[in-house]
Design a protein around this motif. Structure first.
Motif, PDB file in Angstrom:
ATOM      1  N   GLU A  90       0.744  -1.354  -0.015  1.00  0.00           N
ATOM      2  CA  GLU A  90      -0.055  -0.001   0.000  1.00  0.00           C
ATOM      3  C   GLU A  90       0.876   1.236   0.023  1.00  0.00           C
ATOM      4  O   GLU A  90       2.089   1.379   0.445  1.00  0.00           O
ATOM      5  N   SER A  91       0.380   2.246  -0.793  1.00  0.00           N
ATOM      6  CA  SER A  91       1.058   3.387  -0.563  1.00  0.00           C
ATOM      7  C   SER A  91       1.636   4.142   0.846  1.00  0.00           C
ATOM      8  O   SER A  91       0.690   3.990   1.777  1.00  0.00           O
ATOM      9  N   GLY A  92       2.861   4.216   0.921  1.00  0.00           N
ATOM     10  CA  GLY A  92       3.309   4.782   2.186  1.00  0.00           C
ATOM     11  C   GLY A  92       3.554   3.679   3.250  1.00  0.00           C
ATOM     12  O   GLY A  92       3.869   3.898   4.373  1.00  0.00           O
ATOM     13  N   ALA A  93       3.515   2.264   2.857  1.00  0.00           N
ATOM     14  CA  ALA A  93       3.702   1.227   3.881  1.00  0.00           C
ATOM     15  C   ALA A  93       5.087   1.302   4.302  1.00  0.00           C
ATOM     16  O   ALA A  93       5.937   1.454   3.326  1.00  0.00           O
ATOM     17  N   THR A  94       5.378   1.010   5.450  1.00  0.00           N
ATOM     18  CA  THR A  94       6.525   1.018   5.971  1.00  0.00           C
ATOM     19  C   THR A  94       6.872  -0.530   6.371  1.00  0.00           C
ATOM     20  O   THR A  94       6.246  -1.169   7.010  1.00  0.00           O
ATOM     21  N   PRO A  95       7.969  -1.180   5.700  1.00  0.00           N
ATOM     22  CA  PRO A  95       8.370  -2.352   5.973  1.00  0.00           C
ATOM     23  C   PRO A  95       8.890  -2.834   7.338  1.00  0.00           C
ATOM     24  O   PRO A  95       9.005  -2.061   8.079  1.00  0.00           O
ATOM     25  N   PRO A  96       8.515  -3.690   7.731  1.00  0.00           N
ATOM     26  CA  PRO A  96       8.091  -5.189   6.966  1.00  0.00           C
ATOM     27  C   PRO A  96       6.593  -5.182   6.924  1.00  0.00           C
ATOM     28  O   PRO A  96       5.979  -4.872   8.086  1.00  0.00           O
ATOM     29  N   VAL A  97       6.058  -5.702   5.800  1.00  0.00           N
ATOM     30  CA  VAL A  97       4.591  -5.824   5.659  1.00  0.00           C
ATOM     31  C   VAL A  97       4.388  -7.244   5.229  1.00  0.00           C
ATOM     32  O   VAL A  97       4.715  -7.675   4.121  1.00  0.00           O
ATOM     33  N   LEU A  98       3.752  -8.049   6.134  1.00  0.00           N
ATOM     34  CA  LEU A  98       3.283  -9.473   5.782  1.00  0.00           C
ATOM     35  C   LEU A  98       2.250  -9.392   5.169  1.00  0.00           C
ATOM     36  O   LEU A  98       1.220  -8.853   5.405  1.00  0.00           O
ATOM     37  N   HIS A  99       2.108 -10.366   4.037  1.00  0.00           N
ATOM     38  CA  HIS A  99       0.843 -10.342   3.486  1.00  0.00           C
ATOM     39  C   HIS A  99       0.725 -11.561   2.752  1.00  0.00           C
ATOM     40  O   HIS A  99       1.530 -12.273   2.163  1.00  0.00           O
ATOM     41  N   ARG A 100      -0.395 -11.968   2.662  1.00  0.00           N
ATOM     42  CA  ARG A 100      -0.788 -13.655   2.294  1.00  0.00           C
ATOM     43  C   ARG A 100      -1.468 -13.404   0.680  1.00  0.00           C
ATOM     44  O   ARG A 100      -2.269 -12.885   0.640  1.00  0.00           O
ATOM     45  N   GLU A 101      -0.433 -13.521  -0.088  1.00  0.00           N
ATOM     46  CA  GLU A 101      -0.962 -13.219  -1.465  1.00  0.00           C
ATOM     47  C   GLU A 101      -1.988 -14.059  -2.145  1.00  0.00           C
ATOM     48  O   GLU A 101      -2.813 -13.478  -2.886  1.00  0.00           O
ATOM     49  N   ILE A 106       3.292 -16.771   0.858  1.00  0.00           N
ATOM     50  CA  ILE A 106       3.351 -15.415   1.971  1.00  0.00           C
ATOM     51  C   ILE A 106       4.308 -14.605   1.500  1.00  0.00           C
ATOM     52  O   ILE A 106       5.339 -15.088   1.060  1.00  0.00           O
ATOM     53  N   SER A 107       4.202 -13.238   1.316  1.00  0.00           N
ATOM     54  CA  SER A 107       5.190 -12.462   1.047  1.00  0.00           C
ATOM     55  C   SER A 107       5.302 -11.456   2.274  1.00  0.00           C
ATOM     56  O   SER A 107       4.427 -11.067   2.816  1.00  0.00           O
ATOM     57  N   VAL A 108       6.496 -11.019   2.458  1.00  0.00           N
ATOM     58  CA  VAL A 108       6.907  -9.734   3.256  1.00  0.00           C
ATOM     59  C   VAL A 108       7.549  -8.850   2.383  1.00  0.00           C
ATOM     60  O   VAL A 108       8.767  -8.995   1.832  1.00  0.00           O
ATOM     61  N   PHE A 109       6.951  -7.618   2.358  1.00  0.00           N
ATOM     62  CA  PHE A 109       7.618  -6.438   1.895  1.00  0.00           C
ATOM     63  C   PHE A 109       8.612  -6.143   2.676  1.00  0.00           C
ATOM     64  O   PHE A 109       8.716  -5.572   3.786  1.00  0.00           O
ATOM     65  N   LEU A 110       9.961  -5.949   1.912  1.00  0.00           N
ATOM     66  CA  LEU A 110      11.314  -5.669   2.849  1.00  0.00           C
ATOM     67  C   LEU A 110      11.869  -4.202   2.809  1.00  0.00           C
ATOM     68  O   LEU A 110      12.297  -3.710   3.294  1.00  0.00           O
ATOM     69  N   ASP A 114      15.490   2.428  -5.791  1.00  0.00           N
ATOM     70  CA  ASP A 114      15.162   2.811  -7.421  1.00  0.00           C
ATOM     71  C   ASP A 114      14.951   1.807  -8.448  1.00  0.00           C
ATOM     72  O   ASP A 114      14.157   1.975  -9.220  1.00  0.00           O
ATOM     73  N   ALA A 115      15.286   0.582  -8.086  1.00  0.00           N
ATOM     74  CA  ALA A 115      15.398  -0.550  -9.033  1.00  0.00           C
ATOM     75  C   ALA A 115      14.007  -1.244  -8.931  1.00  0.00           C
ATOM     76  O   ALA A 115      13.536  -1.714  -9.759  1.00  0.00           O
ATOM     77  N   GLY A 116      13.426  -1.207  -7.493  1.00  0.00           N
ATOM     78  CA  GLY A 116      12.236  -1.755  -7.445  1.00  0.00           C
ATOM     79  C   GLY A 116      11.773  -2.104  -5.771  1.00  0.00           C
ATOM     80  O   GLY A 116      12.532  -1.752  -5.241  1.00  0.00           O
ATOM     81  N   SER A 117      10.752  -3.067  -5.723  1.00  0.00           N
ATOM     82  CA  SER A 117      10.426  -3.406  -4.492  1.00  0.00           C
ATOM     83  C   SER A 117      10.841  -4.765  -4.044  1.00  0.00           C
ATOM     84  O   SER A 117      10.851  -5.649  -5.072  1.00  0.00           O
ATOM     85  N   TRP A 118      11.481  -5.029  -2.798  1.00  0.00           N
ATOM     86  CA  TRP A 118      12.114  -6.190  -2.427  1.00  0.00           C
ATOM     87  C   TRP A 118      10.909  -6.768  -1.441  1.00  0.00           C
ATOM     88  O   TRP A 118      10.373  -6.400  -0.668  1.00  0.00           O
ATOM     89  N   GLU A 136       5.618 -13.666  14.316  1.00  0.00           N
ATOM     90  CA  GLU A 136       6.733 -12.893  14.715  1.00  0.00           C
ATOM     91  C   GLU A 136       7.990 -13.686  14.277  1.00  0.00           C
ATOM     92  O   GLU A 136       8.803 -12.639  13.804  1.00  0.00           O
ATOM     93  N   ASP A 137       8.110 -14.797  14.295  1.00  0.00           N
ATOM     94  CA  ASP A 137       9.422 -15.569  13.660  1.00  0.00           C
ATOM     95  C   ASP A 137       9.767 -14.948  12.472  1.00  0.00           C
ATOM     96  O   ASP A 137      10.837 -14.844  11.801  1.00  0.00           O
ATOM     97  N   LEU A 138       8.594 -15.106  11.395  1.00  0.00           N
ATOM     98  CA  LEU A 138       8.812 -14.798   9.996  1.00  0.00           C
ATOM     99  C   LEU A 138       9.126 -13.343   9.732  1.00  0.00           C
ATOM    100  O   LEU A 138      10.055 -13.032   8.871  1.00  0.00           O
ATOM    101  N   LEU A 139       8.723 -12.459  10.660  1.00  0.00           N
ATOM    102  CA  LEU A 139       8.881 -11.199  10.483  1.00  0.00           C
ATOM    103  C   LEU A 139      10.431 -10.867  10.829  1.00  0.00           C
ATOM    104  O   LEU A 139      11.052  -9.997  10.265  1.00  0.00           O
ATOM    105  N   PHE A 140      10.648 -11.711  11.968  1.00  0.00           N
ATOM    106  CA  PHE A 140      12.123 -11.498  12.380  1.00  0.00           C
ATOM    107  C   PHE A 140      13.240 -11.985  11.148  1.00  0.00           C
ATOM    108  O   PHE A 140      14.161 -11.376  10.838  1.00  0.00           O
ATOM    109  N   LEU A 141      12.935 -13.152  10.524  1.00  0.00           N
ATOM    110  CA  LEU A 141      13.757 -13.459   9.529  1.00  0.00           C
ATOM    111  C   LEU A 141      13.820 -12.550   8.424  1.00  0.00           C
ATOM    112  O   LEU A 141      14.655 -12.389   7.805  1.00  0.00           O
ATOM    113  N   ALA A 142      12.502 -12.011   8.121  1.00  0.00           N
ATOM    114  CA  ALA A 142      12.680 -10.947   7.080  1.00  0.00           C
ATOM    115  C   ALA A 142      13.366  -9.704   7.300  1.00  0.00           C
ATOM    116  O   ALA A 142      14.039  -9.172   6.590  1.00  0.00           O
ATOM    117  N   GLY A 143      13.391  -9.531   8.499  1.00  0.00           N
ATOM    118  CA  GLY A 143      14.306  -8.386   9.154  1.00  0.00           C
ATOM    119  C   GLY A 143      15.741  -8.810   8.847  1.00  0.00           C
ATOM    120  O   GLY A 143      16.625  -7.753   8.489  1.00  0.00           O
TER     121      GLY A 143
END
Length: 172
Positions: A90-101, A106-110, A114-118, A136-143
């Motif tokens: 979402e516009s202005g989202a602050t990482p990490p953002v966990l999302h069930r695609e 499952i994706s976590v926005f990191l 300039d090249a793109g979104s990770w 929480e563990d998945l967000l830690f690993l994403a960090g």
């Protein structure tokens, strides 16, 4: 086990008696990217997944296909590198953002460059939502993965490689 291959089933809490040998294909683990192997494996294992990856969704197109940066595939060797498009944060989202695609993905926005979104992406069999501890563990690993990308400068190295791949005359 005399063939020199690591048997990861010995590390499982309750390994099945007839554990089927799968794959352990790690694609893109060069130039420091091998550091993603452990957090990727932990994330995939935690959600009983099939494969996981660090992906970049290039800037520009609203729904481009993400490009693999590092992929760990536990079913196929060589690793499958094709991933479906990801929902943008979402516009202005602050990482990490966990999302069930989708069910089983499952994706976590990191973060973005300039090249793109990770993203950290894990694919598994469809199952119920993650429990609070798993989330929480998945967000830690994403960090951990975000730290490698942005604090260690691996995202910058990837952007430089992409530019030189697109313009091979720039090297000479």
């Amino acid at each position: 086990m005399d063939d020199g291959i690591i048997d990861l089933t010995q590390y499982l809490d309750d390994p099945p008696a007839d554990a089927e040998r799968g794959a352990f294909a790690l694609w893109g683990a060069d130039e420091g990217r091998s550091r993603f192997a452990l957090p990727l494996w932990r994330a995939v294992y935690m959600v009983e997944g099939r494969r996981g990856g660090i992906l970049i969704q290039p800037s520009g197109d609203p729904r481009p296909r993400p490009e693999p940066f590092v992929v760990l595939d536990l079913l196929h060797d060589p690793a499958e590198l094709d991933f479906p498009p990801l929902d943008p944060p979402e516009s202005g989202a602050t990482p990490p953002v966990l999302h069930r695609e989708a069910p089983g993905r499952i994706s976590v926005f990191l973060g973005s460059t300039d090249a793109g979104s990770w993203y950290l992406v894990v694919e598994s069999e469809p199952r119920d939502d993650l429990g609070p501890g798993d989330r929480e563990d998945l967000l830690f690993l994403a960090g951990e993965c975000a730290g490698l990308l942005f604090l260690r400068g691996l995202a910058d190295v990837s952007a430089e490689a992409r530019v030189s791949d697109e313009n091979p005359e720039a090297d000479g």
